[in-house]
Write an enzyme that holds these catalytic residues in place. Structure first.
Site, PDB file in Angstrom:
ATOM      1  N   HIS A 127      -1.279   4.573  -2.843  1.00  0.00           N
ATOM      2  CA  HIS A 127      -0.845   5.326  -4.014  1.00  0.00           C
ATOM      3  C   HIS A 127      -0.470   6.745  -3.573  1.00  0.00           C
ATOM      4  CE1 HIS A 127      -0.525   6.395  -8.199  1.00  0.00           C
ATOM      5  NE2 HIS A 127      -1.219   7.477  -7.947  1.00  0.00           N
ATOM      6  N   ASP A 142      -5.168   2.003 -10.137  1.00  0.00           N
ATOM      7  CA  ASP A 142      -5.413   3.096  -9.175  1.00  0.00           C
ATOM      8  C   ASP A 142      -6.834   3.674  -9.273  1.00  0.00           C
ATOM      9  OD1 ASP A 142      -2.704   2.840  -8.418  1.00  0.00           O
ATOM     10  OD2 ASP A 142      -2.069   4.252  -9.951  1.00  0.00           O
ATOM     11  N   ASN A 163      -4.396  -1.084  -1.967  1.00  0.00           N
ATOM     12  CA  ASN A 163      -3.129  -0.534  -2.470  1.00  0.00           C
ATOM     13  C   ASN A 163      -2.931   0.864  -1.908  1.00  0.00           C
ATOM     14  OD1 ASN A 163      -0.809  -0.205  -4.216  1.00  0.00           O
ATOM     15  ND2 ASN A 163      -2.086   1.031  -5.574  1.00  0.00           N
TER      16      ASN A 163
HETATM   17  C1  GRF Z   1       5.506   4.535  -1.873  1.00  0.00           C
HETATM   18  O1  GRF Z   1       5.620   5.916  -2.075  1.00  0.00           O
HETATM   19  C2  GRF Z   1       4.219   4.028  -2.463  1.00  0.00           C
HETATM   20  O2  GRF Z   1       3.159   4.900  -2.309  1.00  0.00           O
HETATM   21  C3  GRF Z   1       4.604   3.925  -3.919  1.00  0.00           C
HETATM   22  O3  GRF Z   1       5.898   3.389  -3.899  1.00  0.00           O
HETATM   23  C4  GRF Z   1       6.556   3.789  -2.697  1.00  0.00           C
HETATM   24  C5  GRF Z   1       7.015   2.537  -2.011  1.00  0.00           C
HETATM   25  O4  GRF Z   1       7.797   2.800  -0.893  1.00  0.00           O
HETATM   26  N1  GRF Z   1       3.649   3.134  -4.658  1.00  0.00           N
HETATM   27  P1  GRF Z   1       8.144   1.643   0.143  1.00  0.00           P
HETATM   28  O5  GRF Z   1       8.681   0.478  -0.674  1.00  0.00           O
HETATM   29  O6  GRF Z   1       6.898   1.298   0.878  1.00  0.00           O
HETATM   30  O7  GRF Z   1       9.203   2.222   1.041  1.00  0.00           O
END
Ligand code: GRF
Length: 206
Positions: free
Chosen positions: A115, A151, A113
C-alpha cells in the site's frame, strides 16, 4: 529457517502495470525469496503486467470481475483457479479489488498487500494527494498482512520518502514507487519466512 523440499507456491494478483509483480518474480528467480511464482492473476484482461508475465513463461489468469453479479461469486472463481495451481501464498501487487471476508478469512496469514502510504495513515485511495495536502514531511509505502478491513492488517515492513517542496501526487508517487520495488521483495521474504516458521510449528505439534 525450516527446511522444506519445495519453495512456497506463490500467486501474485495485479490489476494494471504490474511493476511490483515484476520485482517479486525477479526476487524469486534470483533466490532472494524461497517462493516460486506459479500464477499471475488479474481482474482485468488488459492489465499490461499479464503480457510481461506470460513472456516469462509464467501461468497467467484473467478473471473479469465485471462478469459477476457480486464479489463472492467472482472470488469463488478466483479461489478455484488458485486451487488448480496449488497456490499456498498470495501477494497482492496493485490489485484494485476489495476482497470479502469469505476470501480473506481463508487466506489469513497467507496473503500480503503493498500500500502506498505509511500505514496506519491513509488507507484507501489517493494516498499521495492526502499526504501532501496534510502538510506531511514524509510519505512512503507499507507491506501488510491482509485481513477483512481494507489496508488494516499488521504491517510487515515500510519504506519512507521525504516529501519535497513542489511535490505533486504524481512526482511523489514516482519516488514512492521506487521504494515499493525495494520494499516488496524484502517484505515478501520476511512474510514467507514467518509462514514457514508457523508451518514447521504446526508440523511439530501434529
Ligand atoms: C502501486 O503504487 C501500489 O502500491 C498501488 O498500486 C500501484 C501499482 O503499481 N496499490 P504496479 O501495478 O505494481 O506497477
Amino acid at each position: 529457517m525450516p527446511e522444506r523440499e519445495e519453495p512456497v507456491r506463490l500467486a501474485i494478483f495485479i490489476s494494471g502495470r504490474g511493476s511490483n509483480m515484476k520485482t517479486l518474480v525477479e526476487a524469486c528467480l534470483d533466490g532472494d525469496v524461497v517462493a516460486k511464482p506459479v500464477l499471475v492473476l488479474s481482474n482485468s484482461y488488459s492489465a499490461a503486467g499479464l503480457e510481461w508475465a506470460s513472456e516469462q513463461g509464467l501461468p497467467i489468469a484473467a478473471i473479469d470481475h465485471r462478469a459477476y453479479d457480486d464479489r463472492e461469486s467472482f472470488e469463488k472463481d478466483v479461489q478455484q483457479t488458485l486451487e488448480l495451481h496449488n497456490v499456498e501464498f498470495i501477494a497482492l501487487a496493485g490489485f484494485m479489488r476489495v476482497l470479502t471476508s469469505w476470501f480473506t478469512e481463508q487466506w489469513e496469514g497467507r496473503m500480503i498487500n503493498i500500500h502506498p502510504s505509511l500505514l496506519p495513515k491513509y488507507p484507501g485511495l489517493h494516498t499521495h494527494k492526502r499526504a501532501i495536502e496534510a502538510g506531511d514531511a514524509e510519505a512512503g509505502c507499507s507491506v501488510h498482512w491482509v485481513t477483512e478491513g481494507v489496508d488494516e492488517g499488521a504491517v510487515i515492513d515500510q519504506e519512507r520518502v521525504a516529501i519535497q517542496e513542489g511535490d505533486t501526487p504524481d512526482t511523489l508517487a514516482e519516488r514512492v514507487l521506487e521504494r515499493e520495488h525495494i520494499l516488496y521483495p524484502r517484505a515478501l521474504a520476511k512474510a514467507i519466512e514467518d509462514f514457514l516458521d508457523r508451518e514447521a510449528e504446526d508440523e511439530a505439534e501434529a
